[in-house]
Enzyme design. Sequence first.
Site, PDB file in Angstrom:
ATOM      1  N   TYR A 102      20.018  -4.050  -5.839  1.00 17.13           N
ATOM      2  CA  TYR A 102      20.924  -3.170  -6.569  1.00 17.13           C
ATOM      3  C   TYR A 102      20.563  -3.061  -8.050  1.00 17.13           C
ATOM      4  CZ  TYR A 102      23.792  -4.074  -2.397  1.00 17.13           C
ATOM      5  OH  TYR A 102      24.245  -4.227  -1.112  1.00 17.13           O
ATOM      6  N   LYS A 121      21.374 -11.077  -1.499  1.00 14.10           N
ATOM      7  CA  LYS A 121      20.446 -10.700  -0.425  1.00 14.10           C
ATOM      8  C   LYS A 121      18.996 -10.768  -0.875  1.00 14.10           C
ATOM      9  CE  LYS A 121      24.054  -7.453   0.896  1.00 14.10           C
ATOM     10  NZ  LYS A 121      24.723  -7.401  -0.407  1.00 14.10           N
ATOM     11  N   HIS A 176      18.088  -8.793   3.618  1.00 12.17           N
ATOM     12  CA  HIS A 176      18.696  -7.484   3.395  1.00 12.17           C
ATOM     13  C   HIS A 176      18.352  -6.486   4.505  1.00 12.17           C
ATOM     14  CE1 HIS A 176      20.328  -4.939  -0.161  1.00 12.17           C
ATOM     15  NE2 HIS A 176      20.702  -4.412   0.983  1.00 12.17           N
ATOM     16  N   ASP A 208      30.131  -9.280  -3.532  1.00 11.70           N
ATOM     17  CA  ASP A 208      28.903  -9.042  -2.768  1.00 11.70           C
ATOM     18  C   ASP A 208      27.892  -8.329  -3.663  1.00 11.70           C
ATOM     19  OD1 ASP A 208      27.775  -8.687   0.273  1.00 11.70           O
ATOM     20  OD2 ASP A 208      27.230  -6.967  -0.984  1.00 11.70           O
TER      21      ASP A 208
END
Length: 421
Positions: free
Chosen positions: A102, A131, A164, A97
């Site tokens: 990030y 996402k 997200h 994931d």
Amino acid sequence: LKFPHMSNLAVQTVDKLISAIDTFNSMTDDSKQIEKAAACDQQTSLTLTTKYTDSDGKQQSNVSGIPQIGLGTWQSPPNKVKEAVRYALQIGYRHIDCAHCYGNEHEVGDGLVQCLQDGTVTREQVFITSKLWNTDHHPDDVASALQQTLDNLQLDYIDLYLMHWPYNFRRTRAEYEEKLKQLNAQYKDDKTSAEYAEKYKTLSLQLRFPKNADGSMQYGDVVPIIDTWKAMEKLVIAGKVKHIGLSNFNKAQVSEVLKASQIKPVMVQCECHPYLNQSELIAFCQQNGVQFTCYSPLGSPKRPNQNKYYPVLLEDTVVDDIAKQFANKSNAHVLIRFAVDRNLVVIPKSVTPSRIKSNLEVFDIKLSAAQIQQLLAINRNLRYCAPTSQLPDGTVVYRDGKHPNFPFPDEKVISEKDFTK
């Protein structure tokens, strides 16, 4: 490492060291004796089915199995994600994931590609989730946002693409692409330097989280959730993603998408653990054929700026007592298995090899119905992971709480006095 003043012996020693490292890196997994996670061959999957009409008007159906345990990559430190992904796949993980937000998708891609090239896994054996970030909600930005993710991951498609958050930030994609072009031109012969990496990181962070001078977020024009969703549906038709879904949405927002969509969401991903068990939202999703993924299943003990007075889920006596009923199982095992036995997907995160391995070693136990009820009973509606900010008077509030699409408008941040008995 070599310098003119080094002795011949020193140079030879360095050469031998480099040769040994190269030899180790080229060795097969069997030669390195990497041990698979215990009972990883017993891990279970849930089924995702996406039905849609293709560009020729024909009915199509994508069916995939999503492993119930995946490796989460949020908050993973730079330069450690590649090896974490590689190790996870070597010991038996088949679900990774990740997310553009990030800032480490390129490292995820490097680790994944290395395992694809050395035969650890095939592309079809690995389920990849990513996402769409808040700055890319405008329908005109969705396809290019996905393409950036695909480029970073070095893939032709991903298995699951989630929105997200339901609220958007100011559009920054055109600005990002222009500034990145300028940065690459400046460092066209030196993109591997630490200086380039630091400037890229700063640029990426600024444009993922556009802020005003006072530190508040820039939201820009509100983008309707359904407009973004319609653009995501096109990605399925184009064959770029197999399934689409939602993250950090409330029940009403999930319902809104279900009613207005041509291609249904197959997954909702939210924070979920015994202190925030999400029973109502999970029941609604399962009633409507939508699977559910739990992030921060251990209570997110290292959340940035987390209120120090929040209780530590891993230290809860109920969790501890249940763990003691199993041989050689930890509190973390109980919390991960709690999600699995509720028929949910769960994505614990770590870059530490021993923890990555341990987190997958839950398929040789099963919680009883009574144990599950014990864990459900300690619910506090405690949300560790929604971003917060502090007002001048010291009050802590949800950072994005005033956005019309914020998913928790009726909640307040739990204060220290709320925990005072």
